[in-house]
Design an enzyme around this catalytic site. Structure first.
Site, PDB file in Angstrom:
ATOM      1  N   ASN A  73       9.481  79.454 103.658  1.00  0.00           N
ATOM      2  CA  ASN A  73      10.909  79.575 103.901  1.00  0.00           C
ATOM      3  C   ASN A  73      11.685  79.161 102.675  1.00  0.00           C
ATOM      4  OD1 ASN A  73      12.572  76.806 104.401  1.00  0.00           O
ATOM      5  ND2 ASN A  73      10.390  76.499 104.717  1.00  0.00           N
ATOM      6  N   ASN A 132      13.777  62.782 102.889  1.00  0.00           N
ATOM      7  CA  ASN A 132      13.229  64.078 102.478  1.00  0.00           C
ATOM      8  C   ASN A 132      13.104  64.126 100.953  1.00  0.00           C
ATOM      9  OD1 ASN A 132      12.767  66.721 101.780  1.00  0.00           O
ATOM     10  ND2 ASN A 132      14.074  67.581 103.397  1.00  0.00           N
ATOM     11  N   PHE A 133      11.911  63.752 100.480  1.00  0.00           N
ATOM     12  CA  PHE A 133      11.604  63.829  99.045  1.00  0.00           C
ATOM     13  C   PHE A 133      10.671  65.004  98.782  1.00  0.00           C
ATOM     14  CE2 PHE A 133      11.991  58.908  98.585  1.00  0.00           C
ATOM     15  CZ  PHE A 133      13.373  59.005  98.662  1.00  0.00           C
ATOM     16  N   CYS A 135      11.427  68.711  99.955  1.00  0.00           N
ATOM     17  CA  CYS A 135      11.878  70.103 100.015  1.00  0.00           C
ATOM     18  C   CYS A 135      11.714  70.771  98.643  1.00  0.00           C
ATOM     19  CB  CYS A 135      13.332  70.164 100.455  1.00  0.00           C
ATOM     20  SG  CYS A 135      13.944  71.833 100.571  1.00  0.00           S
ATOM     21  N   ASN A 200       4.978  67.774 103.042  1.00  0.00           N
ATOM     22  CA  ASN A 200       6.050  68.755 103.065  1.00  0.00           C
ATOM     23  C   ASN A 200       5.437  70.107 102.678  1.00  0.00           C
ATOM     24  OD1 ASN A 200       8.633  70.089 102.809  1.00  0.00           O
ATOM     25  ND2 ASN A 200       9.529  68.054 102.610  1.00  0.00           N
TER      26      ASN A 200
END
Lengths: 445, 494
Positions: A73, A132-133, A135, A200
């Site tokens: 995505n 969130n490290f 993306c 991730n």
């Protein structure tokens, strides 16, 4: 019946199944619907810096007619205003006080920005945070997401900023897009993070359209790397999880890990937990089939635990971790050979061609006269003395339990490579290696 | 509703007449085909390929479907079998490729026939031409009879560079594919398109020409460097029972032919029909009759279910179509009034000891006569040979086996060096079928090339090396047949 509830360093959850921070946890409607379906927790889709999204956002890989073995995505973090997200987080937590609601956060690399948003989110009553490290697209180009996770010093610094103000547990989410994931994991530990989560998504290009020459997913004629997830990434996730979970520095911290990357079934979840995960997070599978898949995840894990007498998840979390080893510590004396059960063999001869073309040429096609058919075909037969025990034939065989890799004792010394080169460093020379092999009857053809 | 979605009508009586004569199996959709192709294990030295009398490289053509290379798939099929579209529909796949599939026992075999049809339909729709006429060798070959054997031989010879002329007594080429295979198994358009592809290779098609009448065989032999005889078989024989010539008694093959060449609404059929015989042609006649609208169709067979020559799947199909079976029943007289059929007088039979062929002999039960009232009797008890033509060939020293033309199995050459033969007219043993006829044509084409040019066949023309070792292929066909003694009644060997 087994108790599936977990205590994730203070975050309580009725079961270890959480929605990962992703499109399925975009809104209060979705998160509450997921809780109703049975999900134990949800990591809210990342809130933080303002964004604008593009179309198309998803690209997928199908395999042999089955849809979505992998999905990537280029969607960004939540594009809904922060206030709306905060209001809905509070409502979800209020309506489901026993479920885990975790806010995923990402803002620019400024201490004030991080501390301000953490404080604002704390007021909603959420159970914890996930930083969130990881993306890998869109945000990283703006110095956020994996741009932070790829530099251990940044990971440590930002985590410390957050820890200064957070009163609830803080999970640091790691990116797989690094050479050694243990380094950012140690940085988070150093900053006193409450927990880790991984992995991730992985940098990827999903494909190229052979008619239009467009990149998948196609964004107005262009395409670029996006985050890859789904069943195809599970082996990578399991490796990275086990690397962190077996790292001594991490182990000293005794903080839990939330594992993810290709979890689709309860079996997948159990594997992650056997390798040290306390909870598991799921995204692609629910994007494919909806929230309802959690029913079988709960039921399947519960039955599996009952069958083995596990009462709590802690009974098996990390149980396979001691088996994680390095090549140098494997037993060089462990020998196995392929054995074909001709009662089960359907004579597709895939084992023969795989062995003959691409392995060690130790399967022959032989006239066996095992039936009374006039036109009996040739049977694959293993020359055991030449079988190196690679297990390729067993892997290609389409019949369950037809080819088994059977342990045999050939008298080879039970020694590891590390022990061998310590005791006999001379084997690092080819001539000495050949001598060693001859002495120990190790024949390589 | 999705555009491709059409509700399936399972019951024949719920369909219109035209719908009832559509192909029984609908074509596979692209997704169905790819899913099925992906089920294929891609066996090494695959048994399906050995079981196919023409040795189509089945794993390869299926793999090509799975990768979206349908053009390549169709080419792989056509390289081994120019009658690929017919064979995909009419091959007894349960007895051949699918019967040999390694998934036959644990799972279910790959739908090889329907996948082949998918690839052939694709190539047809896209109008892909795979082969061209070879560089002219300046030699002429005549083909007598443009059925599957003749068309294949003609096509392969044209690829080699021969000037080939097919002589066909019927209006259209294709033989039984055009005239004898029931339309809901193979539409006439498919058979004609297949023949057209042979014409497109530069083969001259002379239809409505009977050798021996319009052109003498002597002339043909004189004008050509070789002649391939593929005359098939003839009409259904006489039963030699009283009343057989009455109006309402018809030849099964003629009955099938009507459904291939006439508008369905123009076909005359009885309301209460007796079909005599229990081979595949008999089944075809019975199921056609039901689909046309006959209310009572009874198959009359003098032996029992165990001995019936029809394929098991055909028997099952007939049962599903509402055909009733009267086993151990022998017709003894056709009854009628004013020359029109009104009933079939039969006698009950019992099975006695096996005869030398191994089949149990049926013997009449005394005083067991009874009458089946009916308004139509269809005879489907095998086919006669073209005895006068074969007798004429005798003048050239050509021998026969059980009335069939005798050939050398490796070359399909007769005792005369310029005369070759193939198809049902040589099938003195084994299964008479489209696919065996096709292989006959290939064998002969290869032998004709090698004999007339004195050179081995060019590299890459008849691709697989296994193709060249013809004997095991045909032996396999025979072995399967002997294993399961079922003979297609349309082309019964007697």
């Amino acid at each position: 019946m087994a108790d599936l509830s977990i205590d994730f360093n203070g975050i309580k959850s009725p079961n270890p199944f959480w929605l990962a921070s992703a499109p399925p946890s975009n809104s209060g409607y979705q998160v509450q619907k997921a809780f109703e379906a049975g999900w134990g927790g949800a990591v809210w889709k990342t809130v933080g810096a303002p964004v604008l999204n593009v179309c198309n956002r998803y690209g997928t890989i199908d395999y042999k007619g089955r849809k979505i073995i992998g999905l990537n995505n280029v969607e960004l973090i939540s594009d809904r205003p922060l206030e709306v997200n905060l209001k809905e987080m509070a409502e979800a937590k209020r309506n489901f006080p026993n479920h885990a609601v975790i806010a995923s956060v990402m803002v620019e690399s400024k201490k004030e920005a991080w501390q301000e948003i953490i404080k604002r989110i704390e007021d909603t009553g959420v159970d914890g945070f996930e930083l969130n490290f990881g993306c890998p697209h869109g945000m990283s180009e703006r110095g956020m997401g994996s741009a932070m996770g790829q530099v251990p010093e940044y990971t440590c610094m930002v985590t410390e900023w957050v820890m200064e103000v957070a009163t609830r547990p803080v999970i640091v989410k790691l990116t797989p897009n690094v050479t050694d994931i243990v380094q950012p994991a140690r940085a988070a530990v150093k900053a006193k993070a409450s927990a880790l989560s991984l992995i991730n998504t992985i940098n990827s290009i999903m494909g190229v359209d052979l008619d239009s020459f467009e990149i998948k997913p196609n964004v107005g004629g262009k395409g670029g790397h996006g985050g890859y997830a789904g069943p195809a990434v599970k082996p990578i996730a399991l490796h990275l999880l086990s690397s962190v979970a077996s790292d001594p520095e991490y182990q000293q911290s005794r903080i839990p890990i939330s594992g993810m990357g290709g979890v689709e079934t309860w079996q997948d979840a159990v594997e992650f937990m056997l390798l040290g995960a306390t909870s598991v997070q799921v995204c692609t599978a629910v994007m494919h089939f909806g929230f309802r898949i959690v029913d079988d995840m709960i039921d399947g894990m519960s039955n599996w635990m009952d069958e083995r007498g596990f009462k709590n998840c802690t009974d098996f979390i990390g149980k396979s971790l001691p088996r994680i080893s390095s090549f140098g510590d494997f037993d060089l004396g462990f020998q196995s050979v392929a054995r074909i059960d001709h009662n089960k063999c359907i004579q597709c001869n895939l084992c023969f061609i795989a062995c003959n073309d691409t392995a060690h040429q130790c399967i022959d096609l032989k006239d066996m006269k095992l039936t009374d058919e006039v036109t009996e075909r040739l049977w694959p037969v293993v020359r055991e003395e030449d079988c190196v025990g690679c297990a390729l034939c067993a892997s290609v065989c389409p019949v369950d339990d037809c080819i088994t890799m059977t342990e045999i004792d050939t008298g080879r010394p039970h020694i590891t490579w590390n022990q061998l080169i310590k005791e006999k460093p001379e084997v690092l020379q080819w001539d000495k290696m050949i001598e060693y092999r001859e002495k120990n009857h190790i024949h390589i053809h | 509703m999705a555009e491709h979605y059409k509700p399936v009508k399972y019951k024949a009586w719920e369909m219109s007449l035209e719908e009832r004569f559509q192909e029984v199996f609908p074509p596979l959709s692209e997704r169905e085909a790819v899913l099925e192709a992906n089920r294929c294990l891609y066996c090494y030295d695959a048994p399906c390929m050995v079981a196919c009398p023409t040795h189509i490289d089945i794993p390869t053509f299926i793999r090509k479907i799975s990768t979206g290379n349908v053009t390549g798939s169709a080419r792989t099929i056509m390289e081994a079998n120019l009658m690929g579209a017919s064979c995909a529909r009419v091959c007894p796949v349960q007895e051949l490729c699918e019967g040999a599939c390694v998934l036959e026992h644990d799972e279910k075999p790959i739908m090889i026939g329907r996948l082949q049809r998918y690839a052939m339909d694709y190539a047809d729709e896209k109008k892909i031409k795979f082969f061209n006429k070879g560089k002219s060798l300046g030699m002429k070959v005549a083909i007598v009879g443009a059925g599957p054997a003749g068309l294949t031989c003609a096509g392969e010879l044209a690829k080699f560079g021969f000037d080939v002329t097919c002589y066909e007594r019927k209006m259209w080429p294709g033989g039984l594919s055009t005239y004898g295979i029931v339309v809901f198994r193979e539409p006439v358009e498919v058979a004609r398109a297949e023949a057209k592809k042979i014409e497109d290779l530069g083969v001259t098609m002379k239809t409505g020409v009977t050798i021996g009448e319009d052109i003498q065989f002597d002339q043909l032999l004189k004008d050509n460097d070789a002649v391939f005889v593929s005359i098939g078989l003839g009409s259904v024989p006489h039963m030699d029972i009283p009343g057989e010539d009455m109006e309402g008694v018809v030849d099964g093959l003629d009955f099938i032919e009507e459904t291939k060449v006439k508008p369905l609404s123009d076909i005359k059929y009885g309301n209460r029909i007796c079909v005599i015989g229990a081979g595949n042609t008999a089944i075809d006649c019975a199921t056609i009759a039901r689909r046309l609208g006959s209310e009572r169709v009874t198959m009359i067979y003098r032996r029992s279910e165990a001995e019936m020559p029809a394929y098991h799947f055909e028997y099952q199909f007939a049962l599903g179509e509402g055909v009733s079976f009267s086993f151990l029943t022998q017709p003894v007289e056709v009854l009628g009034k004013d020359g029109r059929v009104e009933g079939l007088k039969c006698v009950r039979m019992d099975l006695a000891e096996p005869d030398e062929s191994g089949r149990r002999v049926a013997v009449p039960v005394p005083n067991s006569e009874f009458v089946v009232p009916c308004d139509m009797v269809i005879k489907a008890i095998g086919q006669l040979k073209h005895t006068p033509f074969i007798a004429k060939l005798g003048e050239y020293g050509i021998k026969t086996v059980k009335g069939y033309i005798a050939v050398d199995g490796k070359t399909n050459r007769t005792a005369h060096e310029k005369i070759f033969a193939g198809g049902d007219c040589i099938r003195s043993k084994g299964e008479a079928s489209t696919v065996m006829a096709t292989q006959d044509g290939k064998i002969a084409a290869r032998a004709i090339y090698e004999q007339l040019t004195g050179k081995p066949i060019p590299e890459g023309t008849l691709k697989k090396s296994t193709d060249m070792t013809i004997d095991p292929a045909m032996e396999k066909g025979y072995a399967l047949c002997e294993h399961k003694p079922r003979v297609h009644a349309a082309v019964t060997t007697k």
